[in-house]
Structure formats: structure tokens, C-alpha cells
Design an enzyme around this catalytic site. Structure first.
Site: not given
Ligand code: GLU
Length: 430
Positions: A120
Site C-alpha cells: 500500500k
Molecule cells: N485499494 C483497494 C484495496 O484496498 C484495491 C487494491 C488493488 O486493486 O490492488 O483493496
């Protein structure tokens, strides 16, 4: 002479990661370990992120001044494959917050059996104060700073809070300019025109409802006889609210950042969308009562969908919730204390790593399509998504029943075992 220990002592958090959200993620992990029954050495490896990058992003602002924004990318585990996870623009972004969210991405991907680890990233900024041009310059410079650690086989960003398809297109373009050809598979959540996938924008919200519908069925009721409250009428929550209504549920309350609206008879969501577009928010929607976000969470309902942000149900309000089921569309919306109180009150929680995993599931489909240069139709994507979500829910449900665990604990145990098994097979290098 006394020597400093070379490594962090077992169970201790390195000071740079000592953040409330990382403590929440570690608290959940520690709580699940006795049930997971994995090698303590493997558990110790999985407690910490593999890699973290901290950058300062200079941005030329529209008024001619220079803004410097802190940015981070944390990769928690690459045991199962390249790391995967969103990029958020938010005032509260810290290294520790990204570390917590990266760890949850590891569990989310493992639970769905996607060939990914978790990551992240984010930039600490107030996205509402940035013009489109400022956002573009911020995104391009941040992407340039991330170049040493991202890649289609290393780490694949995606949208998260306050980032969208346009943000992903800029990231894709910045990366592609560096390597000299188009690389759509470097990010997911892109516009269709540059290799995005059908259903990706709606995937998280639709996945939430797939999980809720099946859970409600297994609990012996149905969506048709359920009243629902959705906190967060945004990218996830608005889609979930509409999908709930389409499947026959009564959506009696929704909220956005400014507050919520409540109508016991069920809100007309199409009319609400029109009102929101004309009035830049949902407050004041005719025929409904305005409620604060705090009041919304305590409305009587059968299903409460938390699709706003972290730390919403806490020790301060969990005792007041009047719902029969909580579904986490956001990441980390229930604090450790909130979880404990809901557990004592017998209110089941469908956890984030299961419930909002539809987003990364369709991100995976997007990446596979980009690599193959072969694109799938809407029916194929929807049915593959339903299969993944249904299968994950089944495994969580079965473990919850057989070992007598709350759903969050069962989901974490399932994920931790998947990753631990792979880590043991691979071993520690060198
Ligand atoms: N930000 C989204 C999550 O927390 C999607 C992550 C992604 O698609 O890689 O799951």
C-alpha cells in the site's frame, strides 16, 4: 560495553511503524496466531513489512509556490508473488498506516488465492485542495520516485482513497515513458482506453454485496427482508447501496463525508444521486431526515455496511450499534475494542479482508488481461468474481464453524496459513 540488539526484539514494534492502525493490524495478527498454529519464526517474519520507501515529492503549485509532500510505499510480503495494493491521497497518510494496509492486502490476496502479496502507498496531502494539474504533477513525480521498487512483476499499484482511473492513467504513462513502450500491466484500475477492465470501478462495491447476500442467506434470512445502512456514499458505498437495492434490500440510511440521510421506508437512490449531483452532497435530500455520521452508525438496521474509512466503530460507539450484521467495505473500519464489544454482543462482522476483496480480485483480472493482451466480457468477469468471493466466504464460514471462531479471526487464520505454508516451502534466503 553494552551492545544494542541488532534486531527488533520479538513482539516489539520498530518506532517508525508505531502507528494506531499498524497496532490494530498487529493486534489482529497476534490474536489469530494461536489459532493459525504456524511456526513462530515464520510468524515473526510476517509481523513486519519486507520493504518500505519514504519519499518527499516536490510539486510546482498553481500559484507558483512549491509544495513538498511526504509519500510512502510499503511492501509487506512478496512470498506469493508481486505485491499489490492501492495508492491513497489523504491528510492522515503515514508510514505506519501504509504498513497496516499493506499487511491487510497480503491477507486479502492470500484469502482469495490470488498470486500476490500485499502493498500500500500514499501521499500525505489534502486532495480537495489540489487542482487537476497539481494532482497530475504530484502523481507523475510520485510514480517517478517509486520506479526503483514498482513493476508489473514486482509491485502493482491501484486506486484507493481519493485516487481514481485518471490517477492510474498518469501512473501508467509515467512508467511507460521511462521504459519506452506502453506497459498497461504496471497498474490496475485504469480507464478502459488504456487497458482497464470492465467492472473494475464497481468491483469492490459489488463484491461487498456478493458477500453480504450469501452471509445473510447462510444466517437464515434474505436481502429482500433486510434493511441496510451504508456509511460512505462514495466509490465503494454508493455502488454497494445500489446493488443492495437492486437485489431487493431496503436502504434506509447512507452518508458521505458531510453527513447522512435516513428514511425508514427506504431511500430512492436514483433520486438521491440526482440530488447529490445538483447539491454537491446528499444532505437535505427531500423526504428524508438528515443525520450525522455518528447517528447514522447507530440507526436500527439488519445490515450496516462500513464503506467510509478506518476507525469508525470503536470502544466509544460499538455498544450503541443497533444492527444485526456489520460488513466492512472499507479497510480497518472497526477498531480492536470495537471488535471485542461487537463480539460480546453477538453481532457478526464480515471482515474487510474478505468483504472488500472484490476490488483487488478484478484488479487481478485486469492484470491478467493486460499481460495476455486479451480482454474478457462482462459476464465472464462477473462470474469469475462471484466464484472467487463465494469460494473465499465458504472457506471462512467453514473454519469459523469448525473452530468456533469469529469471521475476522477465521479469515485471518485462513490467510496466515496460506502465506506461512508458502514461506516455509520457499525458506529464508540465503
Ligand atoms: N485499494 C483497494 C484495496 O484496498 C484495491 C487494491 C488493488 O486493486 O490492488 O483493496
Amino acid at each position: 560495553m553494552a551492545t544494542e540488539p541488532a534486531t527488533t526484539r520479538r513482539g516489539e514494534l520498530p518506532p517508525e511503524l508505531d502507528d494506531p492502525l499498524f497496532r490494530q493490524a498487529i493486534g489482529q495478527f497476534d490474536g489469530a496466531l494461536p489459532n493459525a498454529g504456524i511456526d513462530p519464526f515464520v510468524a515473526e517474519v510476517l509481523r513486519y513489512p519486507e520493504r518500505a520507501l519514504s519519499v518527499s515529492i516536490p510539486v510546482r503549485l498553481d500559484d507558483g509556490s512549491l509544495g513538498i509532500y511526504p509519500g510512502y510505499r510499503v511492501q509487506h510480503s512478496s512470498v506469493l508473488g508481486p505485491t499489490k495494493g492501492g495508492i491513497r491521497y489523504d491528510k492522515a497518510v503515514t508510514l505506519g498506516e501504509c504498513a497496516a494496509l499493506a499487511m491487510w492486502m497480503t491477507w486479502k490476496c492470500a484469502l482469495l488465492r490470488l498470486p500476490y502479496g500485499g502493498a500500500k502507498g500514499g501521499v500525505r496531502c489534502n486532495p480537495r485542495n489540489l487542482s487537476l494539474g497539481e494532482r497530475e504533477r504530484l502523481t507523475r513525480r510520485f510514480t517517478a520516485e517509486l520506479l526503483p521498487i514498482i513493476g508489473p512483476q514486482r509491485d502493482i499499484p491501484a486506486p484507493d482513497m481519493a485516487t481514481d482511473e485518471q490517477t492510474m492513467a498518469w501512473m501508467m504513462d509515467t512508467y511507460s515513458m521511462q521504459v519506452g513502450h506502453a506497459v498497461p500491466e504496471i497498474v490496475t484500475g485504469k480507464p478502459l482506453s488504456v487497458g482497464g477492465s470492465i467492472l473494475r470501478p464497481e468491483a469492490t462495491g459489488i463484491g461487498v454485496v456478493m458477500v453480504v447476500e450469501e452471509a445473510v442467506r447462510r444466517l437464515g434470512t434474505s436481502l429482500e427482508s433486510s434493511s441496510c445502512v451504508v456509511q460512505g456514499y462514495g466509490k465503494v458505498g454508493a455502488v454497494a447501496a445500489h446493488e443492495l437495492a437492486v437485489r431487493g434490500a431496503r436502504v434506509v440510511g447512507v452518508s458521505d463525508i458531510a453527513g447522512g440521510v435516513h428514511d425508514e421506508r427506504g431511500l430512492d437512490l436514483k433520486a438521491l444521486d440526482q440530488w447529490r449531483d445538483e447539491h454537491e452532497g446528499i444532505a437535505g435530500f427531500p423526504g428524508s431526515q438528515d443525520v450525522s455520521n455518528a447517528e447514522l452508525l447507530e440507526l436500527p438496521c439488519d445490515v450496516l455496511v462500513l464503506a467510509a474509512t478506518e476507525n469508525q466503530v470503536t470502544g466509544a460507539n460499538a455498544a450503541n450499534l443497533q444492527t444485526k450484521l456489520v460488513a466492512e467495505g472499507a479497510n480497518g473500519p472497526t477498531s480492536l475494542e470495537g471488535d471485542e464489544i461487537l463480539g460480546e454482543r453477538g453481532i457478526p462482522v464480515l471482515p474487510d479482508i474478505l468483504t472488500n476483496a472484490g476490488g483487488v480480485a478484478v484488479s487481478y483480472f485486469e492484470w491478467v488481461q493486460d499481460i495476455q493482451r486479451l480482454f474478457w466480457g462482462p459476464d465472464e468477469i462477473r462470474s469469475r468474481l462471484a466464484d472467487l468471493m463465494g469460494d473465499a466466504l465458504s472457506r471462512v464460514w467453514d473454519l469459523s464453524q469448525s473452530e468456533g471462531l469469529p469471521f475476522r479471526r477465521a479469515a485471518l487464520v485462513t490467510s496466515i496459513r496460506e502465506v506461512a505454508e508458502a514461506l516455509e516451502a520457499r525458506g529464508i534466503h540465503p
